[in-house]
Write an enzyme that holds these catalytic residues in place. Structure first.
Site, short mmCIF file in Angstrom:
data_model
loop_
_atom_site.label_atom_id
_atom_site.label_comp_id
_atom_site.label_asym_id
_atom_site.label_seq_id
_atom_site.Cartn_x
_atom_site.Cartn_y
_atom_site.Cartn_z
N CYS A 239 0.82 -1.23 0.00
CA CYS A 239 0.00 0.00 0.00
C CYS A 239 0.85 1.28 0.00
CB CYS A 239 -0.97 -0.05 1.17
SG CYS A 239 -2.45 0.87 0.86
N HIS B 286 -2.80 -6.01 2.79
CA HIS B 286 -2.44 -5.98 4.21
C HIS B 286 -2.88 -7.30 4.85
CE1 HIS B 286 -1.68 -1.60 4.37
NE2 HIS B 286 -2.75 -1.43 3.63
#
Ligand code: GLN
Length: 242
Positions: free
Chosen positions: A94, A191
């Site tokens: 990310c 994640h």
């Protein structure tokens, strides 16, 4: 044998379980009798080429990315790129992934320059992509994680995606790609933490590090039954929410 795991910006970019990736890498080394040290490299810390074996850069909010973007410019970013060109493995998630591209354009304020390791650009969108994500990767098979980002990443002609989105949004929710792959470096939006549920990815990073440091390409198998169960459970949840 010993491997040094360099955790880039661990104190300022570490959200949605990303710390679990570093713990997973270290433990999968130790289970094989390989000593593993975790070295955090933060704002202002120099990156010494050749000092580390595996790099991890997690996610972080826009406000954290401002300082980190400035910090990684110049010698530090050049050293990291040289490490990747030398075959070092890297996983980024990310916000870290975004700053390894050319730039991240937040919803307001100036563009945050990346280091251009990945031929990719990211611009904040109006929608936040939140939820479980399942990806089909030619190299690693099925991958599962959790995404939470508004950034829309578009890959350039010199970039190869990590995989195709089966469930979730991925790079931009439009072109069906997720992540980016360059040499032994991986960027993605997964994640979770990603690695504990995707042991093939962990072992890819460890094997690349052993090859580079010790010219060794043998990695004893581990009993991944728990990891496989966790992976299947996460995929089941993702499919249930489609
Ligand atoms: N600020 C970036 C975005 O929202 C990255 C967020 C993150 O790392 N989860 O797209």
């Amino acid at each position: 044998m010993k491997l040094s795991i360099c955790w880039l910006y661990g104190s300022s970019m570490n959200i949605y379980g990303d710390r679990g990736n570093v713990l997973s890498l270290a433990q999968r080394c130790r289970w094989r009798g390989i000593e593993a040290e975790i070295v955090q490299l933060g704002l202002g810390d120099p990156l010494d080429q050749g000092a580390h074996d595996i790099y991890f850069w997690g996610g972080g909010q826009d406000r954290e990315q401002i300082n980190v973007s400035a910090d990684v410019q110049g010698a530090k970013g050049d050293a990291l790129k040289a490490e990747i060109e030398d075959g070092a493995p890297l996983l980024s998630v990310c916000g870290g992934y975004q700053l390894l591209g050319h730039y991240y354009r937040p919803a307001d304020g100036a563009d945050l320059p990346g280091i251009g390791l990945f031929d990719a650009t990211t611009t904040a969108g109006n929608e936040r992509f939140i939820g479980n994500i399942v990806v089909e990767s030619r190299e690693f098979g099925e991958l599962v994680g959790f995404e939470n980002h508004s950034g829309l990443t578009h890959l350039g002609s010199n970039a190869e995606p990590l995989g195709k989105v089966r469930v979730g949004r991925g790079n931009n929710g439009v072109d069906g790609t997720e992540g980016c792959r360059y040499r032994n470096a991986i960027g993605c939006y997964m994640h979770g933490a990603l690695l504990p549920k995707n042991p093939k990815l962990s072992d890819f990073l460890i094997r690349a590090a052993l090859r580079r440091r010790y010219s060794l390409d043998v990695l004893p198998a581990l009993d991944d039954s728990l990891e496989t169960t966790a992976h299947a459970s996460a995929v089941g949840r993702a499919l249930a929410r489609r």
